[in-house]
Scaffold this motif. Structure first.
Motif, PDB file in Angstrom:
ATOM      1  N   LEU A   1       6.532   0.846   0.701  1.00 36.60           N
ATOM      2  CA  LEU A   1       5.271   0.361   0.820  1.00 36.60           C
ATOM      3  C   LEU A   1       4.803  -0.456   2.076  1.00 36.60           C
ATOM      4  O   LEU A   1       5.544  -1.365   2.431  1.00 36.60           O
ATOM      5  CB  LEU A   1       4.816  -0.374  -0.544  1.00 36.60           C
ATOM      6  N   THR A   2       3.748  -0.214   2.553  1.00 33.85           N
ATOM      7  CA  THR A   2       2.967  -0.971   3.795  1.00 33.85           C
ATOM      8  C   THR A   2       2.490  -2.173   3.373  1.00 33.85           C
ATOM      9  O   THR A   2       1.638  -2.230   2.071  1.00 33.85           O
ATOM     10  CB  THR A   2       2.047  -0.051   4.385  1.00 33.85           C
ATOM     11  N   PRO A   3       3.103  -3.423   3.983  1.00 31.55           N
ATOM     12  CA  PRO A   3       2.119  -4.841   3.527  1.00 31.55           C
ATOM     13  C   PRO A   3       0.795  -4.739   3.370  1.00 31.55           C
ATOM     14  O   PRO A   3       0.292  -4.113   4.359  1.00 31.55           O
ATOM     15  CB  PRO A   3       2.891  -5.525   4.632  1.00 31.55           C
ATOM     16  N   ILE A   4       0.436  -5.499   2.735  1.00 32.38           N
ATOM     17  CA  ILE A   4      -1.240  -5.486   2.555  1.00 32.38           C
ATOM     18  C   ILE A   4      -1.765  -5.834   3.823  1.00 32.38           C
ATOM     19  O   ILE A   4      -2.762  -5.500   4.559  1.00 32.38           O
ATOM     20  CB  ILE A   4      -1.855  -6.167   1.391  1.00 32.38           C
ATOM     21  N   GLU A   5      -1.262  -6.877   4.355  1.00 37.30           N
ATOM     22  CA  GLU A   5      -1.655  -7.540   5.974  1.00 37.30           C
ATOM     23  C   GLU A   5      -0.596  -6.859   6.606  1.00 37.30           C
ATOM     24  O   GLU A   5       0.561  -7.456   6.703  1.00 37.30           O
ATOM     25  CB  GLU A   5      -1.513  -9.022   5.760  1.00 37.30           C
ATOM     26  N   ASN A   6      -0.946  -6.036   7.543  1.00 36.52           N
ATOM     27  CA  ASN A   6      -0.048  -5.350   8.565  1.00 36.52           C
ATOM     28  C   ASN A   6      -0.673  -5.310   9.779  1.00 36.52           C
ATOM     29  O   ASN A   6      -2.048  -5.201  10.060  1.00 36.52           O
ATOM     30  CB  ASN A   6       0.321  -4.148   7.863  1.00 36.52           C
ATOM     31  N   MET A   7       0.398  -5.118  11.067  1.00 39.17           N
ATOM     32  CA  MET A   7      -0.262  -4.967  12.364  1.00 39.17           C
ATOM     33  C   MET A   7      -0.783  -3.607  12.676  1.00 39.17           C
ATOM     34  O   MET A   7      -1.592  -3.579  13.814  1.00 39.17           O
ATOM     35  CB  MET A   7       1.029  -5.246  13.132  1.00 39.17           C
ATOM     36  N   ASP A   8      -0.505  -2.594  11.767  1.00 43.58           N
ATOM     37  CA  ASP A   8      -1.160  -1.381  12.421  1.00 43.58           C
ATOM     38  C   ASP A   8      -2.362  -1.174  11.650  1.00 43.58           C
ATOM     39  O   ASP A   8      -3.143   0.151  11.705  1.00 43.58           O
ATOM     40  CB  ASP A   8       0.051  -0.226  11.537  1.00 43.58           C
ATOM     41  N   ASN A   9      -3.149  -2.174  10.904  1.00 40.62           N
ATOM     42  CA  ASN A   9      -4.409  -2.191  10.310  1.00 40.62           C
ATOM     43  C   ASN A   9      -4.502  -0.988   9.428  1.00 40.62           C
ATOM     44  O   ASN A   9      -5.586  -0.309   9.185  1.00 40.62           O
ATOM     45  CB  ASN A   9      -5.633  -1.979  11.509  1.00 40.62           C
ATOM     46  N   ILE A  10      -3.428  -0.846   8.745  1.00 36.18           N
ATOM     47  CA  ILE A  10      -3.645   0.195   7.559  1.00 36.18           C
ATOM     48  C   ILE A  10      -4.148  -0.407   6.185  1.00 36.18           C
ATOM     49  O   ILE A  10      -3.648  -1.642   5.897  1.00 36.18           O
ATOM     50  CB  ILE A  10      -2.238   0.659   6.956  1.00 36.18           C
ATOM     51  N   SER A  11      -5.102  -0.030   5.641  1.00 35.86           N
ATOM     52  CA  SER A  11      -5.597  -0.406   4.436  1.00 35.86           C
ATOM     53  C   SER A  11      -5.581   0.443   3.357  1.00 35.86           C
ATOM     54  O   SER A  11      -5.469   1.661   3.495  1.00 35.86           O
ATOM     55  CB  SER A  11      -7.112  -0.908   4.690  1.00 35.86           C
ATOM     56  N   SER A  12      -5.951   0.069   1.970  1.00 38.61           N
ATOM     57  CA  SER A  12      -5.954   0.977   0.844  1.00 38.61           C
ATOM     58  C   SER A  12      -7.254   1.948   1.095  1.00 38.61           C
ATOM     59  O   SER A  12      -8.163   1.573   1.797  1.00 38.61           O
ATOM     60  CB  SER A  12      -6.204   0.162  -0.255  1.00 38.61           C
ATOM     61  N   ALA A  13      -7.184   2.831   0.313  1.00 36.80           N
ATOM     62  CA  ALA A  13      -8.204   3.882   0.444  1.00 36.80           C
ATOM     63  C   ALA A  13      -9.311   3.421  -0.502  1.00 36.80           C
ATOM     64  O   ALA A  13      -9.198   2.526  -1.387  1.00 36.80           O
ATOM     65  CB  ALA A  13      -7.966   5.116  -0.404  1.00 36.80           C
ATOM     66  N   GLU A  14     -10.740   3.678  -0.176  1.00 40.79           N
ATOM     67  CA  GLU A  14     -11.822   3.185  -0.985  1.00 40.79           C
ATOM     68  C   GLU A  14     -11.852   3.708  -2.139  1.00 40.79           C
ATOM     69  O   GLU A  14     -12.313   2.975  -3.088  1.00 40.79           O
ATOM     70  CB  GLU A  14     -13.039   3.729  -0.137  1.00 40.79           C
ATOM     71  N   HIS A  15     -11.717   5.063  -2.437  1.00 34.07           N
ATOM     72  CA  HIS A  15     -11.720   5.729  -3.784  1.00 34.07           C
ATOM     73  C   HIS A  15     -10.341   6.325  -3.849  1.00 34.07           C
ATOM     74  O   HIS A  15     -10.272   7.441  -2.938  1.00 34.07           O
ATOM     75  CB  HIS A  15     -12.815   6.486  -3.912  1.00 34.07           C
ATOM     76  N   VAL A  16      -9.549   6.092  -4.721  1.00 32.18           N
ATOM     77  CA  VAL A  16      -8.540   6.987  -5.095  1.00 32.18           C
ATOM     78  C   VAL A  16      -8.694   7.737  -6.636  1.00 32.18           C
ATOM     79  O   VAL A  16      -9.029   6.874  -7.797  1.00 32.18           O
ATOM     80  CB  VAL A  16      -7.251   6.306  -5.148  1.00 32.18           C
ATOM     81  N   TYR A  17      -8.349   8.933  -6.802  1.00 30.66           N
ATOM     82  CA  TYR A  17      -8.367   9.508  -8.162  1.00 30.66           C
ATOM     83  C   TYR A  17      -7.138   9.957  -8.479  1.00 30.66           C
ATOM     84  O   TYR A  17      -6.442  10.580  -7.854  1.00 30.66           O
ATOM     85  CB  TYR A  17      -9.621  10.570  -8.324  1.00 30.66           C
TER      86      TYR A  17
ATOM     87  N   ILE B   1       0.734  -1.153  -0.042  1.00 33.88           N
ATOM     88  CA  ILE B   1       0.010  -0.088   0.050  1.00 33.88           C
ATOM     89  C   ILE B   1       1.039   1.182   0.037  1.00 33.88           C
ATOM     90  O   ILE B   1       1.721   1.474   0.897  1.00 33.88           O
ATOM     91  CB  ILE B   1      -1.006   0.008   1.149  1.00 33.88           C
ATOM     92  N   ASN B   2       0.600   2.103  -1.022  1.00 33.17           N
ATOM     93  CA  ASN B   2       1.384   3.584  -0.984  1.00 33.17           C
ATOM     94  C   ASN B   2       0.541   4.418  -0.074  1.00 33.17           C
ATOM     95  O   ASN B   2      -0.277   4.957  -0.451  1.00 33.17           O
ATOM     96  CB  ASN B   2       1.449   3.977  -2.349  1.00 33.17           C
ATOM     97  N   ASN B   3       1.165   4.589   1.342  1.00 36.34           N
ATOM     98  CA  ASN B   3       0.547   5.267   2.238  1.00 36.34           C
ATOM     99  C   ASN B   3       1.572   6.479   2.617  1.00 36.34           C
ATOM    100  O   ASN B   3       1.304   7.017   3.585  1.00 36.34           O
ATOM    101  CB  ASN B   3       0.066   4.485   3.407  1.00 36.34           C
ATOM    102  N   HIS B   4       2.442   6.715   1.902  1.00 36.90           N
ATOM    103  CA  HIS B   4       3.509   7.889   2.277  1.00 36.90           C
ATOM    104  C   HIS B   4       3.733   9.022   1.284  1.00 36.90           C
ATOM    105  O   HIS B   4       4.340   9.632   1.082  1.00 36.90           O
ATOM    106  CB  HIS B   4       4.814   7.203   2.486  1.00 36.90           C
ATOM    107  N   GLY B   5       2.536   9.212   0.602  1.00 40.11           N
ATOM    108  CA  GLY B   5       2.595  10.418  -0.316  1.00 40.11           C
ATOM    109  C   GLY B   5       2.333  10.105  -1.830  1.00 40.11           C
ATOM    110  O   GLY B   5       2.573   9.021  -2.097  1.00 40.11           O
ATOM    111  N   GLU B   6       2.290  10.955  -2.446  1.00 39.16           N
ATOM    112  CA  GLU B   6       2.290  10.933  -3.940  1.00 39.16           C
ATOM    113  C   GLU B   6       3.487  10.048  -4.481  1.00 39.16           C
ATOM    114  O   GLU B   6       4.750  10.579  -3.792  1.00 39.16           O
ATOM    115  CB  GLU B   6       2.121  12.330  -4.686  1.00 39.16           C
ATOM    116  N   LEU B   7       3.670   9.428  -5.317  1.00 40.15           N
ATOM    117  CA  LEU B   7       4.924   8.698  -5.906  1.00 40.15           C
ATOM    118  C   LEU B   7       4.757   8.558  -7.413  1.00 40.15           C
ATOM    119  O   LEU B   7       4.005   8.345  -7.787  1.00 40.15           O
ATOM    120  CB  LEU B   7       4.809   7.360  -5.268  1.00 40.15           C
ATOM    121  N   ASN B   8       5.984   9.315  -7.983  1.00 37.05           N
ATOM    122  CA  ASN B   8       6.327   9.352  -9.194  1.00 37.05           C
ATOM    123  C   ASN B   8       7.324   8.462  -9.706  1.00 37.05           C
ATOM    124  O   ASN B   8       8.379   8.304  -9.097  1.00 37.05           O
ATOM    125  CB  ASN B   8       6.816  10.825  -9.640  1.00 37.05           C
ATOM    126  N   MET B   9       6.929   7.605 -10.660  1.00 30.56           N
ATOM    127  CA  MET B   9       8.101   6.800 -11.322  1.00 30.56           C
ATOM    128  C   MET B   9       8.285   7.190 -12.654  1.00 30.56           C
ATOM    129  O   MET B   9       7.542   7.267 -13.506  1.00 30.56           O
ATOM    130  CB  MET B   9       7.542   5.364 -11.117  1.00 30.56           C
TER     131      MET B   9
END
Length: 159
Positions: free
Chosen positions: A143-159, A80-88
C-alpha cells in the motif's frame, strides 16, 4: 468432403487443447514454496508473496500473499490501495479488522469466520489489522503511504 471434415475436427481439437488453461497455466501459478517470490517476518507474522500469471490481471491474479500470525501477533497494512482490486479471505477463523476510508466515509468492520472475505477497490485508504491467517490476492499488497512523494492520493469516489 470427408477429408475436409477430418481436417476441421483436427483444427477444433488443436484449438481446444491449445486453450485448455489447466495444461497451459505456468508452474508459478501453483504458489509453491519452491517458486515463492519473497518471504519475510514482521511482528511475529510470516508473510509469503508470489507474483501471479498476468501482470494486468486479465486472465489470472497479479499477486498472491499469505499472512500467518501465530499467538497474539498482528500484521498491519495501512495506506492507499493503488495497485488494483484486492481480495482478503479469512483462512483461520480469527478476527481480522479493517477500516476503509471511502470518499471521506470511514467504515470499520471485521471478518471472523473461515471463508469470510472482502474486496477492496483501487483508490481506497485502508487500515487492516490481521490476526490469524489470510490470503490476499489480486493487486499488489504494497500500500502507498497516505503522505508520499509521488503525490498519490485516494480516489474521490469508490464503489
Amino acid at each position: 468432403a470427408f477429408l475436409f471434415s477430418v481436417f476441421l475436427c483436427m483444427i477444433a481439437l488443436f484449438v481446444v487443447i491449445k486453450s485448455d488453461y489447466i495444461r497451459n497455466v505456468p508452474y508459478e501459478q501453483y504458489y509453491l514454496e519452491s517458486n515463492i517470490s519473497r518471504s519475510y517476518k514482521v511482528n511475529g507474522c510470516e508473510i509469503k508473496e508470489w507474483i501471479g500469471i498476468c501482470p494486468v490481471g486479465l486472465y489470472g491474479y497479479q499477486y498472491l500473499t499469505t499472512v500467518n500470525c501465530t499467538g497474539n501477533n498482528k500484521y498491519q497494512l495501512k495506506g492507499i490501495n493503488n495497485h488494483g482490486e484486492l481480495n482478503m479471505i479469512n483462512i483461520a477463523g480469527q478476527d481480522i479488522t479493517f477500516t476503509v476510508n471511502n470518499s471521506n466515509t470511514i467504515e470499520t468492520n471485521k471478518i471472523s469466520n473461515i471463508g469470510d472475505y472482502v474486496w477492496f477497490s483501487p483508490g481506497l485508504i485502508l487500515d487492516i489489522t490481521i490476526t490469524g491467517s489470510v490470503y490476499l490476492y489480486g493487486g499488489n499488497t504494497t500500500l502507498t503511504p497516505i503522505e508520499n512523494m509521488d503525490n498519490i492520493s485516494s480516489a474521490e469516489h469508490v464503489y
